[in-house]
Design an enzyme around this catalytic site. Structure first.
Site, PDB file in Angstrom:
ATOM      1  N   ASP A  95       0.861  -1.177   0.000  1.00 23.06           N
ATOM      2  CA  ASP A  95       0.000   0.000   0.000  1.00 23.06           C
ATOM      3  C   ASP A  95       0.904   1.235   0.000  1.00 23.06           C
ATOM      4  O   ASP A  95       1.887   1.288   0.750  1.00 23.06           O
ATOM      5  CB  ASP A  95      -0.887  -0.022   1.248  1.00 23.06           C
ATOM      6  CG  ASP A  95      -1.889   1.115   1.266  1.00 23.06           C
ATOM      7  OD1 ASP A  95      -3.031   0.882   0.875  1.00 23.06           O
ATOM      8  OD2 ASP A  95      -1.508   2.224   1.685  1.00 23.06           O
ATOM      9  N   ILE A  96       0.583   2.209  -0.850  1.00 26.53           N
ATOM     10  CA  ILE A  96       1.364   3.447  -0.890  1.00 26.53           C
ATOM     11  C   ILE A  96       1.028   4.271   0.347  1.00 26.53           C
ATOM     12  O   ILE A  96      -0.143   4.599   0.586  1.00 26.53           O
ATOM     13  CB  ILE A  96       1.073   4.249  -2.168  1.00 26.53           C
ATOM     14  CG1 ILE A  96       1.388   3.412  -3.410  1.00 26.53           C
ATOM     15  CG2 ILE A  96       1.893   5.545  -2.187  1.00 26.53           C
ATOM     16  CD1 ILE A  96       1.007   4.078  -4.720  1.00 26.53           C
ATOM     17  N   ASP A 150      -1.862   9.678 -10.193  1.00 25.27           N
ATOM     18  CA  ASP A 150      -1.828   8.620 -11.201  1.00 25.27           C
ATOM     19  C   ASP A 150      -0.393   8.321 -11.626  1.00 25.27           C
ATOM     20  O   ASP A 150      -0.026   7.163 -11.860  1.00 25.27           O
ATOM     21  CB  ASP A 150      -2.657   9.015 -12.419  1.00 25.27           C
ATOM     22  CG  ASP A 150      -4.158   8.973 -12.148  1.00 25.27           C
ATOM     23  OD1 ASP A 150      -4.554   8.431 -11.088  1.00 25.27           O
ATOM     24  OD2 ASP A 150      -4.922   9.476 -12.978  1.00 25.27           O
ATOM     25  N   ASN A 178      -2.603  12.953  -3.412  1.00 21.58           N
ATOM     26  CA  ASN A 178      -3.723  13.364  -4.268  1.00 21.58           C
ATOM     27  C   ASN A 178      -4.282  14.717  -3.842  1.00 21.58           C
ATOM     28  O   ASN A 178      -4.534  15.599  -4.674  1.00 21.58           O
ATOM     29  CB  ASN A 178      -4.837  12.319  -4.207  1.00 21.58           C
ATOM     30  CG  ASN A 178      -4.701  11.267  -5.288  1.00 21.58           C
ATOM     31  OD1 ASN A 178      -4.056  11.484  -6.305  1.00 21.58           O
ATOM     32  ND2 ASN A 178      -5.297  10.115  -5.064  1.00 21.58           N
ATOM     33  N   GLU A 188      -4.804   2.319  -4.172  1.00 27.37           N
ATOM     34  CA  GLU A 188      -3.358   2.453  -4.058  1.00 27.37           C
ATOM     35  C   GLU A 188      -2.731   1.182  -3.508  1.00 27.37           C
ATOM     36  O   GLU A 188      -1.608   1.194  -3.012  1.00 27.37           O
ATOM     37  CB  GLU A 188      -2.983   3.644  -3.172  1.00 27.37           C
ATOM     38  CG  GLU A 188      -3.398   3.538  -1.734  1.00 27.37           C
ATOM     39  CD  GLU A 188      -4.783   4.110  -1.447  1.00 27.37           C
ATOM     40  OE1 GLU A 188      -5.053   4.422  -0.281  1.00 27.37           O
ATOM     41  OE2 GLU A 188      -5.598   4.236  -2.399  1.00 27.37           O
TER      42      GLU A 188
END
Length: 352
Positions: A217-218, A234, A225, A260
């Site tokens: 997971d980021i 993106d 964002n 993500e």
């Protein structure tokens, strides 16, 4: 009012209530009520798809963010009809049919040729008497008819060969569409549907071989964002996907698992070997430095958290995924930017 009218009125009122609840559900999760997302929310709240309800409940109970990507994925997995499978079947059936027709025509041509050769032999054996002359006239007429039939068969065979080539193009086109239905368009990685198919096959075909999963997971992706916009978000997703690819073997498979979140299938890989792959991905992502071309903005470094699990006796796809997910959330709870292993292994050594 008749009983049927009362029943219909009651159904309409229920639908209205569900409609408002579906919109409220989407707004609560900051998702625009576009038709696809609305359809998933409505189906979830109405309980029309038990499998969809179970999957979405797992998301909600785990605290993961519900976004448009997740809802689109749920729609594809539980509500949409997969048109690629029947189309592929049609393409294969057409190919087989045309092949059989071509074979039949070839055999018919060979039969006509053999018949002509037999007539030639017969004509050569006839004598010069009147009866033989009569037979020669009859046989000559049959030979002409045979030659015409052979010519017609030849033309038909040519046309069928052209059609066969066209059907091969159609089959390839159908296969291309089938592959595209399994690919996430933003990252080029597999989507959840492809992952489900491959993981089920790995679990069934190689039940005794090592099989590991890693989920990542980021970290603080929403902040990226919110601060820089979805276009840069993106770009981050694409670069993370590319970093994952560079750490994998040809038999490994990377999946965009959620907004993500990413998943990697590692066949014939032990838990500790998978942990090393996860660490390679973690360090590669941490080393990324992204610059936006429009204004030369340099994005601050970002990291990923990872969880790793390996198949155990009695595991199903769902139990293996749940254990991998739990390992990921241990990494996030422990401060992020690290790899955690399933079970009692704790955090892999040497991680941040």
């Amino acid at each position: 009012m008749p009983a049927t009218a009362l029943s219909t009125q009651h159904t309409v009122e229920q639908a209205k209530v569900l409609a408002f609840r579906a919109v409220d559900f989407l707004l609560e999760h900051e998702v625009a009520p576009i038709p696809l997302s609305y359809g998933v929310a409505y189906e979830y709240l109405s309980g029309g798809s038990p499998e969809l309800c179970r999957t979405l409940d797992e998301y909600l109970h785990s605290g993961r963010k519900i976004d448009a990507f997740v809802l689109r994925d749920l729609h594809e997995r539980h509500l949409a009809v997969d048109r690629s499978t029947p189309l592929r079947s049609v393409g294969n059936d057409l190919q087989q049919l045309l092949g059989e027709l071509t074979q039949n025509i070839e055999e018919a041509g060979r039969g006509a040729e053999e018949f002509g050769q037999a007539l030639d032999t017969t004509l050569g054996s006839l004598g010069d008497n009147a009866d033989a002359q009569s037979l020669r006239i009859i046989a000559s007429g049959l030979l002409v008819a045979t030659q015409r039939a052979r010519q017609r068969n030849g033309h038909l065979q040519q046309r069928l060969q052209v059609t066969l080539a066209e059907s091969e193009k159609l089959k390839l086109e159908l296969e291309r569409h089938r592959r595209e239905a399994l690919i996430d368009p933003l990252t080029g990685l597999w989507n959840r549907r492809a992952m489900d198919n491959e993981l089920d096959e790995l679990m069934a075909v190689e039940p005794d071989a090592p099989l590991s999963l890693l989920m990542l997971d980021i970290d603080h992706f929403k902040r990226i964002n919110d601060t820089h916009g979805h276009a840069l978000g993106d770009a981050v997703l694409r670069h993370v996907a590319e970093a994952i690819r560079k750490c994998l073997r040809s038999d490994d498979h990377a999946v965009r698992y959620g907004g993500e979140e990413f998943l990697v299938l590692l066949p014939r890989t032990s838990l500790l070997e998978a942990a090393q792959v996860a660490e390679n991905i973690r360090t590669r992502v941490a080393a990324l430095r992204l610059r936006r071309r429009s204004d030369n903005l340099v994005l601050e470094p970002f990291t990923v958290s990872l969880g790793v699990a390996s198949r155990k006796p009695g595991d199903t796809r769902d139990t293996l995924l749940r254990r991998t997910d739990r390992a990921l959330y241990r990494s996030k709870d422990a401060g992020r930017n690290r790899v955690s292993l399933d079970g009692d292994h704790g955090h892999a050594p040497g991680h941040a």
